[in-house]
Structures are given as C-alpha cells and as structure tokens.
Design a protein around this motif. Structure first.
Motif, PDB file in Angstrom:
ATOM      1  N   LEU A 492       0.823  -1.208   0.000  1.00  0.00           N
ATOM      2  CA  LEU A 492       0.000   0.000   0.000  1.00  0.00           C
ATOM      3  C   LEU A 492       0.861   1.264   0.000  1.00  0.00           C
ATOM      4  O   LEU A 492       0.461   2.285  -0.580  1.00  0.00           O
ATOM      5  CB  LEU A 492      -0.935  -0.007   1.206  1.00  0.00           C
ATOM      6  CG  LEU A 492      -2.060  -1.056   1.166  1.00  0.00           C
ATOM      7  CD1 LEU A 492      -2.773  -1.131   2.501  1.00  0.00           C
ATOM      8  CD2 LEU A 492      -3.050  -0.755   0.041  1.00  0.00           C
ATOM      9  N   MET A 493       2.026   1.213   0.628  1.00  0.00           N
ATOM     10  CA  MET A 493       2.930   2.356   0.580  1.00  0.00           C
ATOM     11  C   MET A 493       3.371   2.624  -0.858  1.00  0.00           C
ATOM     12  O   MET A 493       3.406   3.782  -1.312  1.00  0.00           O
ATOM     13  CB  MET A 493       4.149   2.125   1.476  1.00  0.00           C
ATOM     14  CG  MET A 493       5.194   3.250   1.431  1.00  0.00           C
ATOM     15  SD  MET A 493       4.557   4.846   1.993  1.00  0.00           S
ATOM     16  CE  MET A 493       4.518   4.575   3.766  1.00  0.00           C
ATOM     17  N   ALA A 494       3.695   1.574  -1.581  1.00  0.00           N
ATOM     18  CA  ALA A 494       4.096   1.738  -2.984  1.00  0.00           C
ATOM     19  C   ALA A 494       2.971   2.375  -3.790  1.00  0.00           C
ATOM     20  O   ALA A 494       3.200   3.281  -4.606  1.00  0.00           O
ATOM     21  CB  ALA A 494       4.486   0.391  -3.573  1.00  0.00           C
ATOM     22  N   THR A 495       1.745   1.920  -3.564  1.00  0.00           N
ATOM     23  CA  THR A 495       0.602   2.474  -4.294  1.00  0.00           C
ATOM     24  C   THR A 495       0.358   3.923  -3.900  1.00  0.00           C
ATOM     25  O   THR A 495       0.048   4.766  -4.759  1.00  0.00           O
ATOM     26  CB  THR A 495      -0.654   1.640  -4.018  1.00  0.00           C
ATOM     27  OG1 THR A 495      -0.418   0.287  -4.435  1.00  0.00           O
ATOM     28  CG2 THR A 495      -1.862   2.188  -4.758  1.00  0.00           C
ATOM     29  N   ALA A 496       0.488   4.227  -2.616  1.00  0.00           N
ATOM     30  CA  ALA A 496       0.283   5.597  -2.155  1.00  0.00           C
ATOM     31  C   ALA A 496       1.231   6.564  -2.851  1.00  0.00           C
ATOM     32  O   ALA A 496       0.850   7.681  -3.227  1.00  0.00           O
ATOM     33  CB  ALA A 496       0.465   5.677  -0.637  1.00  0.00           C
ATOM     34  N   ILE A 497       2.460   6.136  -3.042  1.00  0.00           N
ATOM     35  CA  ILE A 497       3.448   7.004  -3.697  1.00  0.00           C
ATOM     36  C   ILE A 497       3.183   7.095  -5.192  1.00  0.00           C
ATOM     37  O   ILE A 497       3.383   8.144  -5.806  1.00  0.00           O
ATOM     38  CB  ILE A 497       4.870   6.496  -3.395  1.00  0.00           C
ATOM     39  CG1 ILE A 497       5.167   6.691  -1.899  1.00  0.00           C
ATOM     40  CG2 ILE A 497       5.912   7.200  -4.250  1.00  0.00           C
ATOM     41  CD1 ILE A 497       6.416   6.000  -1.412  1.00  0.00           C
ATOM     42  N   ASN A 498       2.684   6.021  -5.796  1.00  0.00           N
ATOM     43  CA  ASN A 498       2.336   6.067  -7.218  1.00  0.00           C
ATOM     44  C   ASN A 498       1.123   6.958  -7.477  1.00  0.00           C
ATOM     45  O   ASN A 498       1.046   7.634  -8.514  1.00  0.00           O
ATOM     46  CB  ASN A 498       2.023   4.654  -7.733  1.00  0.00           C
ATOM     47  CG  ASN A 498       3.251   3.779  -7.802  1.00  0.00           C
ATOM     48  OD1 ASN A 498       4.378   4.269  -7.811  1.00  0.00           O
ATOM     49  ND2 ASN A 498       3.041   2.471  -7.843  1.00  0.00           N
ATOM     50  N   PRO A 527      -3.972  -2.662  -4.313  1.00  0.00           N
ATOM     51  CA  PRO A 527      -4.975  -1.650  -4.669  1.00  0.00           C
ATOM     52  C   PRO A 527      -5.599  -0.990  -3.446  1.00  0.00           C
ATOM     53  O   PRO A 527      -5.746  -1.609  -2.396  1.00  0.00           O
ATOM     54  CB  PRO A 527      -6.018  -2.455  -5.448  1.00  0.00           C
ATOM     55  CG  PRO A 527      -5.912  -3.840  -4.887  1.00  0.00           C
ATOM     56  CD  PRO A 527      -4.461  -4.042  -4.559  1.00  0.00           C
ATOM     57  N   PHE A 528      -5.968   0.261  -3.597  1.00  0.00           N
ATOM     58  CA  PHE A 528      -6.781   0.942  -2.592  1.00  0.00           C
ATOM     59  C   PHE A 528      -8.235   0.482  -2.733  1.00  0.00           C
ATOM     60  O   PHE A 528      -8.678   0.074  -3.797  1.00  0.00           O
ATOM     61  CB  PHE A 528      -6.733   2.460  -2.790  1.00  0.00           C
ATOM     62  CG  PHE A 528      -5.426   3.103  -2.389  1.00  0.00           C
ATOM     63  CD1 PHE A 528      -4.408   2.380  -1.793  1.00  0.00           C
ATOM     64  CD2 PHE A 528      -5.222   4.463  -2.610  1.00  0.00           C
ATOM     65  CE1 PHE A 528      -3.215   2.993  -1.419  1.00  0.00           C
ATOM     66  CE2 PHE A 528      -4.040   5.081  -2.255  1.00  0.00           C
ATOM     67  CZ  PHE A 528      -3.035   4.347  -1.653  1.00  0.00           C
ATOM     68  N   THR A 571      -7.894   0.310   3.708  1.00  0.00           N
ATOM     69  CA  THR A 571      -8.026   1.727   3.349  1.00  0.00           C
ATOM     70  C   THR A 571      -9.401   2.213   3.784  1.00  0.00           C
ATOM     71  O   THR A 571     -10.395   1.497   3.677  1.00  0.00           O
ATOM     72  CB  THR A 571      -7.845   1.981   1.833  1.00  0.00           C
ATOM     73  OG1 THR A 571      -8.899   1.358   1.112  1.00  0.00           O
ATOM     74  CG2 THR A 571      -6.509   1.446   1.345  1.00  0.00           C
ATOM     75  N   LEU A 572      -9.439   3.423   4.293  1.00  0.00           N
ATOM     76  CA  LEU A 572     -10.685   4.021   4.776  1.00  0.00           C
ATOM     77  C   LEU A 572     -11.279   4.992   3.761  1.00  0.00           C
ATOM     78  O   LEU A 572     -12.463   5.289   3.804  1.00  0.00           O
ATOM     79  CB  LEU A 572     -10.437   4.740   6.106  1.00  0.00           C
ATOM     80  CG  LEU A 572      -9.770   3.880   7.192  1.00  0.00           C
ATOM     81  CD1 LEU A 572      -9.515   4.708   8.446  1.00  0.00           C
ATOM     82  CD2 LEU A 572     -10.614   2.652   7.511  1.00  0.00           C
ATOM     83  N   GLN A 573     -10.449   5.488   2.879  1.00  0.00           N
ATOM     84  CA  GLN A 573     -10.907   6.301   1.750  1.00  0.00           C
ATOM     85  C   GLN A 573      -9.955   6.067   0.595  1.00  0.00           C
ATOM     86  O   GLN A 573      -8.797   6.480   0.649  1.00  0.00           O
ATOM     87  CB  GLN A 573     -10.936   7.778   2.136  1.00  0.00           C
ATOM     88  CG  GLN A 573     -11.415   8.710   1.042  1.00  0.00           C
ATOM     89  CD  GLN A 573     -12.784   8.375   0.510  1.00  0.00           C
ATOM     90  OE1 GLN A 573     -12.880   7.746  -0.548  1.00  0.00           O
ATOM     91  NE2 GLN A 573     -13.837   8.749   1.199  1.00  0.00           N
ATOM     92  N   PRO A 574     -10.381   5.288  -0.417  1.00  0.00           N
ATOM     93  CA  PRO A 574     -11.712   4.727  -0.639  1.00  0.00           C
ATOM     94  C   PRO A 574     -12.002   3.544   0.294  1.00  0.00           C
ATOM     95  O   PRO A 574     -11.088   2.849   0.738  1.00  0.00           O
ATOM     96  CB  PRO A 574     -11.669   4.282  -2.089  1.00  0.00           C
ATOM     97  CG  PRO A 574     -10.225   4.011  -2.356  1.00  0.00           C
ATOM     98  CD  PRO A 574      -9.462   5.005  -1.545  1.00  0.00           C
ATOM     99  N   LEU A 575     -13.291   3.339   0.541  1.00  0.00           N
ATOM    100  CA  LEU A 575     -13.765   2.306   1.454  1.00  0.00           C
ATOM    101  C   LEU A 575     -14.420   1.187   0.650  1.00  0.00           C
ATOM    102  O   LEU A 575     -15.188   1.447  -0.279  1.00  0.00           O
ATOM    103  CB  LEU A 575     -14.780   2.912   2.424  1.00  0.00           C
ATOM    104  CG  LEU A 575     -15.346   2.022   3.526  1.00  0.00           C
ATOM    105  CD1 LEU A 575     -14.251   1.617   4.514  1.00  0.00           C
ATOM    106  CD2 LEU A 575     -16.482   2.740   4.243  1.00  0.00           C
ATOM    107  N   ASP A 576     -14.108  -0.043   1.019  1.00  0.00           N
ATOM    108  CA  ASP A 576     -14.659  -1.205   0.303  1.00  0.00           C
ATOM    109  C   ASP A 576     -16.065  -1.510   0.822  1.00  0.00           C
ATOM    110  O   ASP A 576     -16.285  -2.449   1.585  1.00  0.00           O
ATOM    111  CB  ASP A 576     -13.736  -2.412   0.483  1.00  0.00           C
ATOM    112  CG  ASP A 576     -14.100  -3.559  -0.460  1.00  0.00           C
ATOM    113  OD1 ASP A 576     -15.160  -3.499  -1.116  1.00  0.00           O
ATOM    114  OD2 ASP A 576     -13.307  -4.518  -0.529  1.00  0.00           O
ATOM    115  N   THR A 577     -17.037  -0.730   0.420  1.00  0.00           N
ATOM    116  CA  THR A 577     -18.418  -0.921   0.876  1.00  0.00           C
ATOM    117  C   THR A 577     -19.009  -2.225   0.347  1.00  0.00           C
ATOM    118  O   THR A 577     -19.835  -2.852   1.019  1.00  0.00           O
ATOM    119  CB  THR A 577     -19.303   0.254   0.446  1.00  0.00           C
ATOM    120  OG1 THR A 577     -19.201   0.442  -0.969  1.00  0.00           O
ATOM    121  CG2 THR A 577     -18.864   1.548   1.144  1.00  0.00           C
ATOM    122  N   GLU A 578     -18.580  -2.628  -0.823  1.00  0.00           N
ATOM    123  CA  GLU A 578     -19.108  -3.879  -1.390  1.00  0.00           C
ATOM    124  C   GLU A 578     -18.772  -5.072  -0.492  1.00  0.00           C
ATOM    125  O   GLU A 578     -19.628  -5.920  -0.208  1.00  0.00           O
ATOM    126  CB  GLU A 578     -18.544  -4.103  -2.795  1.00  0.00           C
ATOM    127  CG  GLU A 578     -19.066  -5.363  -3.459  1.00  0.00           C
ATOM    128  CD  GLU A 578     -18.491  -5.570  -4.850  1.00  0.00           C
ATOM    129  OE1 GLU A 578     -18.713  -6.655  -5.424  1.00  0.00           O
ATOM    130  OE2 GLU A 578     -17.819  -4.653  -5.364  1.00  0.00           O
TER     131      GLU A 578
END
Length: 658
Positions: A492-498, A527-528, A571-578
């Motif tokens: 998730l850190m890698a994705t956050a920076i991307n 993925p977020f 992740t809280l935003q976006p949130l996996d509501t599904e």
C-alpha cells in the motif's frame, strides 16, 4: 516621485506603461459592473499595480508566480486572454475553476501562476516547494510569492521564511504593505518598524522598495533576480504602497483618515508614470488616448464574449469525478523470495524501493536524515539517496506540507513524515484546505503522501498516541490508508506514492516492531479500496483496521465457537463498501471496532451505511466499539481502560447472544 530610467529604451518604458494601465482600466470596468450589480465581489488593487506589473515583467514566463487577489497585473502581465479572466470572475466554463471558486482563487500551469487560498499563509510554503524543485533541477529559476502585511503575522509566514533560508531556496517573498489588513492598521499588527526587518531573524537578505514607483520596482528587481540566478537564495521584499479602495468593495474605506487617502492619491503609480513619460517626450497625449482606447475595446469585447457564454450547468458525475485526479492502479504482483520482517521493515522497504523507482521522489521530515527518523524508518536513506532527496526539516509542519504541494506543482513527488501523527494538527490547514481541494478547484493534483505514526498501547500519553483518521476521512479529496500487517503496509505504501492524489498513510506504532509477516523482497503494489477477508464465518461480521484487527483476532481466538467474517479495511478512503455489505448480508450481525474514541469516528459512518443498505438482512443492532471519550492517558492501567480491547470481547459475546 523620482524616476530613474537607467538603460531602459523608450520602447521598454512604453511597454511598462501599457502593462501598468491595463489592470487599472480593467479595474475601472469592474467597479462599474459592481455598481450595476453584474459582479458580486471585487478586491481592488488600485494604487498597487506597479508591484505586480514590475515583478512579472522581470521574471521569465516559465518562472512561477504565486499572487493574491490584488495582483491583477500578474495575470495581465502573463497575457492571459481577458475573456478567460472575465469568465473566471463570472463563474463561466472558460474560466479556470469550472465555476467552483471565485476571483483569483485559481492557478494555471499554462501561465505558471499558482493562485491563492483564503487562508493566505500556505502559499508561502508552496513557493518553497516550487523553489526546492527548481533547485533540485538546477535550472536557475526563481519563484515569487505575494502576501500582504497582515499575513506576515501568520505562523506560515515565519515557517516559510525559515525553511527557505535554511535550505537556501531561490524565493522572492513579496510583501505588499498597503497599511491595512481589511480595517486593522499596521500599528495594531506588529511592532517592528518595517516588515523587512523580520528578514534579519532568518539570516535573510531584505529590501524596502517604493511600491508605487514602477521604475524602482523594475530596476531593483531586475538586479536582484540576476543576482539570485547566480547565487540562489531567498530574499524578503517589503513594498511600501497603499490600497485606495476597500478590502473589497462592500467594505469601503471609512476607517481610513482622509489625509492618508489624500497623501497616497498624490503617489498614484499610473498618474505619476504617465507624467514622467510625457515630460521625457516618450509618451504623447495622442498615443496615450489610442492606447487606452485599444485596451478598453479589448476589455469590452472580451467582457461581452464572457457574458454571452452560457451559465455552467451542474453535472453530478463531473463534480464527483473531479474531487480526485484520475488514476489507474498500476498492479505489480509480488514475486521472488520472502523475508519474515517487522511492520517497520516492510514500510522501510516500500519507501526504499519507491525511491529507486521514482527519481523525483523527495522525503521530508524531522530528524529523518542521518538520524533515520524517530522510529529509524529511514535509517541509511541519506547514504543511499543523498540529502537532497532525504531532507531534515525544521519543526514546522505547516510549511513542510505546503512545500510538498509546491514540489508536486513543479513535477516532484513528496513523502512527508509527521514525527507523530498527533503533530499533524500544526499542519492541518494546508492538508484539508490546499491538498484536499486543489484538484477539485483547478485540476491541479497534490502528489503528496503524509506518513502518520499513530496509535496507543505504548504508554506515550495524550500527545503521542492519537489515531486521528476521522479528521481526514471527513475531508473530500484525501485518501486514507491504514494497514494492519507488514505485507499490506509495503504494498500500500508503494501504491500511495504512485497515486498522484494526497494520501494520509497511518502506521500504528505498536505494530512497528511487534508484528512480523512473510513479505516479498521485491517491489509490489496493492490496490486501494479493497478490504482483506481474514477469516470466514456465518455468525457475525467483524470490521476493523490497524491495531483493532489484531485485537479482534485475539478475541476470536479466545472464543473459538464464534465463527466470524473478519474484514480488515486496509483503506478508509476509498472504502470497500461492497465487501462490507456482502458480508453483513451473509451473517446478519456486525460489530465495528476502532481505536479512536467512538463519537464521530469511522465506525459511526460504516454503521449508518449498513443500516441504510442492509437493514432488512440484520438480525441485531449494529454494534460499535471504540475508546473512551477522553484524551489518551499515560499510565498503563489508565491506557488499558481507555482502549476498547476488553470491551470489544464483551460486546461481541453480547451480540452473538442477541
């Protein structure tokens, strides 16, 4: 007023005159439109035009300027088509904000202008970040940022000057001292004789310039800019001037003594320069009339064009889609060998591999360089990537967050470490009012990750233990990440920076060295917006994140008869509501565990969503468990009582028995 043309040609003098009268004539038009009720608000710069015009004339077109709402001469000096400015002021589509913000609250990369926000101060730190990027590029470019004498009382002013001085950034800090902050005179704002005197405390060169004398402005700035390109450094400039209209037109000027208005009227920058040029034989009355007629014709033509454009119609999808810059997740699957590592090691690996992948990534924070950070997350980074990209910062969270925004504007990525997540409060303003809103306002993205070492359980007391994710999940435009395991943390850190959008990345301190997991050595992304289903069962859905995930698993291990779906939100935003709704519809019962105090927390919103979407499938009330409604205490017995760990197990058992 004494004018010195030095080596300027007649053509150069006339060009400055043309640039000086254009904003004046536009303002005169705007004042008529206000009286006619065709414009709702206007912040006049009449009497101050020489500063904006002179500065803009000196800088290259690809050098960034950060103006305020009295700097119309910056926008006209960069030759923005007038119909686009009129469209902006009328909230039309040809403006720069799609009708979402007004007047000069916008930026445009096309013209290298970065507009203000009403909180004023953060733009000074943004200029630092833009200048830092220029320094890293070694391109010799200058950045200029405007502010008023009132904003020099804000903490952001002092933080930005200090950072610029310590880092030797090529920034022109332009203070337009026009005597009043709305109605408050300068003698009620500060006690030093001149604002320029404040530069001494930061080891910064400073100058006082007559802001009504266009030639003094132009000549002194020409020399300064040439010097700064040879010897990059910050410079503080105080321009003595006066605002001849109200703070904005509705406020008037009744609070200003008439003798003061009369004194400054004699110093009008347009009238005096015209008289000088006429006396020098450079300007004739006939040419002046032709020039003014030509500009007025342009103003009238462009105003009609903007006025004839249709009003913006609300488009729900466009509004929501513009909150974030579009980003297509770049999936990189893990491969190769794994190591059993701690959470802190996984995060450090993610940062290192991102530094290697993105040569435009800069990490900033207190003590993160040679010392390696308060938690040694960046230990060894300076040796690997150099001090230009791994930067110790002064204790000034607001300016550093703003500088991260400036880096993003100028083509860089930024990771900012809050030494403790609690300390983000002193950088709160630029996060929620700049980073979060900038793409929605004028389609500029904030490629910034703010790292948040957070959480209790380590007896650190009220100022080093908060988990304050709800401050940011409330704010549209921010993404919020909160991993519970080393594997997730690295990916998730890698994705956050991307991701080109601003990301608040929460890292629980109690998990740093207590949580181990097999983690791929190589780079990978996650993925977020995808929760992890850690366990499956039909009795109840357990939803949590961060340390709460481990507390929930521990409670279930102690109660083996309870078969639960366990969702780690990640992740809280976006949130996996599904994932949430799917599980709740299966089990019929749900309990949400958060470490934060309960009222106004993430659990409350998830509970409300479940009640709205899954009410008919529920077999019991939705249960929320959180910490006490108090600050976080220090002593272990008090901290244990504060945290929801024990209350969770009791509430879970009660829910199962319902």
């Amino acid at each position: 007023m004494n004018f010195d043309r030095k080596q300027l040609t007649n053509e150069q003098l006339l060009d400055l005159y043309k640039k000086l009268i254009k904003p004046r004539l536009i303002e005169e038009k705007m004042l008529i439109l206000i009286r006619q009720g065709k414009v709702s608000k206007w912040f006049s710069g009449i009497g101050q035009e020489a500063i904006s015009v002179g500065l803009t004339a000196v800088l290259d077109k690809d050098e960034y300027i950060l103006p305020m709402h009295r700097n119309l001469g910056v926008f006209t000096g960069r030759n923005i088509p007038l119909y686009r400015l009129f469209s902006q002021w009328q909230g039309k589509a040809d403006g720069f904000t799609k009708g979402r913000d007004r007047s000069f609250h916008f930026g445009t990369q096309e013209y290298n202008i970065i507009g203000m926000i009403s909180h004023l101060g953060p733009q000074l730190g943004v200029a630092d970040g833009i200048a830092l990027a220029n320094k890293l590029k070694k391109n010799g470019k200058i950045t200029a940022v405007f502010t008023g004498e009132g904003a020099t009382s804000e903490g952001d002013f002092h933080e930005a000057l200090n950072v610029a001085s310590v880092w030797e950034l090529p920034v022109l800090f332009v203070v337009e001292n026009n005597g009043y902050g709305l109605s408050t005179p300068t003698n009620e704002q500060y006690r030093c004789e001149n604002i320029a005197d404040k530069g001494v405390g930061y080891g910064m060169e400073s100058h006082i310039i007559d802001g009504n004398n266009i030639l003094e402005v132009y000549n002194k700035l020409s020399d300064l800019v040439a010097s700064m390109r040879e010897n990059p450094r910050p410079v503080l400039l105080e321009f003595k001037t006066f605002r001849m209209r109200g703070h904005e037109e509705a406020s008037g000027t009744k609070y200003v003594p008439q003798e003061l208005m009369d004194m400054w009227a004699v110093k009008d920058p347009v009238t005096n320069f015209k008289e000088y040029l006429t006396a020098e034989g450079v300007l004739t009355e006939e040419y002046d009339k032709e020039l003014r007629a030509s500009i007025k014709k342009e103003i009238d033509t462009d105003y009609k064009k903007a006025s004839a454009a249709p009003a913006i119609e609300a488009d729900l999808n466009e509004e929501l889609n513009d909150v974030y810059k579009p980003y297509t997740f770049e999936e990189v699957n893990p491969k190769g060998d794994e190591d059993n590592v701690r959470m802190i090691d996984a995060l450090s690996q993610g940062l290192k591999q991102s530094m290697e992948r993105h040569d435009n990534l800069v990490i900033m924070g207190q003590d993160i360089a040679e010392y390696g950070g308060a938690f040694k997350m960046t230990d060894g980074f300076v040796a690997a990537y150099g001090k230009e990209r791994v930067r110790n910062t002064p204790i000034c969270e607001s300016a550093i967050v703003s500088a991260g925004m400036g880096l993003s504007i100028n083509g860089y990525k930024a990771v900012i470490e809050m030494q403790f997540g609690d300390f983000v409060s002193t950088g709160f303003n630029p996060i929620v009012n700049y980073l979060a809103k900038v793409h929605y306002r004028w389609q500029e993205n904030a490629d910034v990750v703010v790292r948040m070492p957070c959480g209790a359980g380590v007896q650190a007391g009220p100022f080093h233990s908060q988990t304050n994710e709800a401050w940011f999940t409330k704010t549209p435009g921010l993404k919020v990440v909160y991993p519970a395991f080393p594997y997730d943390a690295k990916g998730l850190m890698a994705t956050a920076i991307n991701d080109p959008n601003p990301v608040m990345f929460f890292e629980h301190k109690a998990l740093y060295r207590s949580m181990y997991q097999d983690v791929p050595k190589d780079y990978y992304t996650l993925p977020f917006g995808k929760a992890a289903l850690l366990r499956e069962g039909d009795d109840v859905t357990v939803i949590s994140f961060g340390a709460g995930v481990h507390w929930a698993l521990e409670a279930l291990d102690k109660n083996p008869t309870i078969k639960a779906d366990v969702l780690d939100l990640r992740t809280l935003q976006p949130l996996d509501t599904e994932a949430i709704f799917t599980s709740v519809r299966k089990t019929g019962k749900v309990i949400i565990l958060q470490e934060d105090s309960l009222f106004g927390g993430v659990a409350s919103d998830i509970s409300a969503m479940i009640m709205e979407e899954c009410f008919e499938q529920l077999d019991a009330p939705v249960k929320r468990v959180g910490s006490l409604e108090s600050a976080i205490p220090f002593t272990k017995a008090l901290e244990d009582q504060y945290l929801p760990k024990q209350r969770f197990e009791t509430t879970l058992q009660e829910l199962i028995a319902y």
